[in-house]
Design a protein around this motif. Sequence first.
Motif, short mmCIF file in Angstrom:
data_model
loop_
_atom_site.label_atom_id
_atom_site.label_comp_id
_atom_site.label_asym_id
_atom_site.label_seq_id
_atom_site.Cartn_x
_atom_site.Cartn_y
_atom_site.Cartn_z
N ALA A 24 1.89 -0.09 8.95
CA ALA A 24 1.75 -0.58 7.58
C ALA A 24 2.10 -2.07 7.51
CB ALA A 24 2.64 0.22 6.64
N GLU A 25 3.17 -2.47 8.17
CA GLU A 25 3.58 -3.88 8.17
C GLU A 25 2.48 -4.76 8.75
OE1 GLU A 25 7.14 -3.85 10.44
OE2 GLU A 25 8.41 -3.19 8.77
N LEU A 26 1.91 -4.34 9.88
CA LEU A 26 0.88 -5.13 10.54
C LEU A 26 -0.41 -5.17 9.73
CD1 LEU A 26 1.44 -3.92 14.21
CD2 LEU A 26 1.92 -6.21 13.32
N ALA A 27 -0.64 -4.12 8.94
CA ALA A 27 -1.86 -4.06 8.12
C ALA A 27 -1.66 -4.70 6.75
CB ALA A 27 -2.29 -2.60 7.95
N GLY A 28 -0.47 -5.21 6.48
CA GLY A 28 -0.18 -5.77 5.17
C GLY A 28 -0.21 -4.72 4.08
N ALA A 29 0.23 -3.53 4.43
CA ALA A 29 0.19 -2.40 3.50
C ALA A 29 1.56 -1.75 3.43
CB ALA A 29 -0.87 -1.39 3.97
N GLU A 30 1.60 -0.55 2.84
CA GLU A 30 2.83 0.22 2.78
C GLU A 30 2.49 1.69 2.99
OE1 GLU A 30 4.33 -0.70 -1.08
OE2 GLU A 30 3.05 0.75 -2.10
N PRO A 31 3.43 2.48 3.48
CA PRO A 31 3.14 3.91 3.69
C PRO A 31 2.70 4.58 2.40
CG PRO A 31 5.16 3.31 4.82
CD PRO A 31 4.78 2.13 3.97
N PRO A 60 -5.34 4.88 9.00
CA PRO A 60 -5.56 4.15 7.74
C PRO A 60 -5.31 4.99 6.49
CG PRO A 60 -7.35 3.73 9.29
CD PRO A 60 -6.53 4.86 9.86
N LEU A 61 -5.39 6.32 6.63
CA LEU A 61 -5.14 7.19 5.49
C LEU A 61 -3.66 7.30 5.14
CD1 LEU A 61 -7.55 10.14 6.41
CD2 LEU A 61 -8.05 8.11 5.02
N LEU A 62 -2.82 6.88 6.08
CA LEU A 62 -1.38 7.00 5.88
C LEU A 62 -0.77 5.80 5.16
CD1 LEU A 62 -0.37 8.39 9.41
CD2 LEU A 62 -1.03 9.66 7.35
N VAL A 63 -1.59 4.78 4.89
CA VAL A 63 -1.08 3.58 4.22
C VAL A 63 -1.96 3.23 3.03
CG1 VAL A 63 -0.11 2.69 6.37
CG2 VAL A 63 -2.42 1.98 5.67
N ARG A 64 -1.44 2.36 2.16
CA ARG A 64 -2.20 1.86 1.01
C ARG A 64 -1.82 0.40 0.80
NH1 ARG A 64 1.30 5.78 -2.76
NH2 ARG A 64 3.29 4.69 -2.62
N ALA A 65 -2.59 -0.28 0.01
CA ALA A 65 -2.33 -1.70 -0.25
C ALA A 65 -0.92 -1.86 -0.82
CB ALA A 65 -3.37 -2.26 -1.21
N ALA A 66 -0.22 -2.85 -0.31
CA ALA A 66 1.15 -3.10 -0.80
C ALA A 66 1.12 -3.51 -2.27
CB ALA A 66 1.80 -4.19 0.04
N ALA A 67 2.09 -3.01 -3.02
CA ALA A 67 2.18 -3.34 -4.44
C ALA A 67 2.52 -4.82 -4.63
CB ALA A 67 3.25 -2.47 -5.10
N ARG A 68 1.87 -5.45 -5.55
CA ARG A 68 2.15 -6.86 -5.85
C ARG A 68 3.39 -6.97 -6.73
NH1 ARG A 68 -3.76 -9.62 -7.14
NH2 ARG A 68 -4.70 -9.22 -5.07
N ILE A 69 4.19 -7.94 -6.43
CA ILE A 69 5.43 -8.16 -7.20
C ILE A 69 5.16 -9.18 -8.31
CG2 ILE A 69 7.82 -8.96 -7.11
CD1 ILE A 69 7.89 -8.04 -4.21
#
Length: 204
Positions: free
Chosen positions: A146-153, A195-204
Amino acid sequence: MARANPVDKHDARRRALADSALRTLGELGYARSSLREIANNSPFSHGVVHYYFADKLDLIVYCVRRYKAVCVTRYDGAVAGATTADGLVAAFAGKLRETIVEEAPMHRLWYDLRAQSMFEESLREPVEQIDRTLEEMVWRVVVRYAELAGAEPALPPHTAYGMLDGIFQQALLGHLSGDGAALDTLRDEVHDVMPLLVRAAARI
């Protein structure tokens, strides 16, 4: 010269017995193995095996704990060395393939033991402890991916573990049954599922 600590000597002998027993356990499984059978296929007598292990359950749980303690660290190198999400998935899938080829009997023993724990209460605690360490191992991979993909679990640890463990078990069954495509299917499915295990990281 310093004398060896009796506790250390005892632990060293238990480790040697366990390492010797793993091959027999992997071939015969839980139900068909006995302390005598294990001793007959090792350099140790039945009396020696029984001295260091109270019964078959004691020996098998010790063996599987010992094996899985090593198993859960073998993916750490892939996690630490990955610089891209795709590279991590490729390294992870490669390690999964490798361990099936090299250690299929040990994985078969683990799944056998886990199934038996549904019937034998004495197995449940050690099996649950081992399962937790495997779940934590998978979670380290997912978090780094997730970190490398710029995403979150996108899923909780136990769900991610269940999905990847299911893929691994099916590949193991296929490999043991002589399915020549099982390992390639494992690789492809790991690439599809990650890819199904992660999603786009939430924007702060």
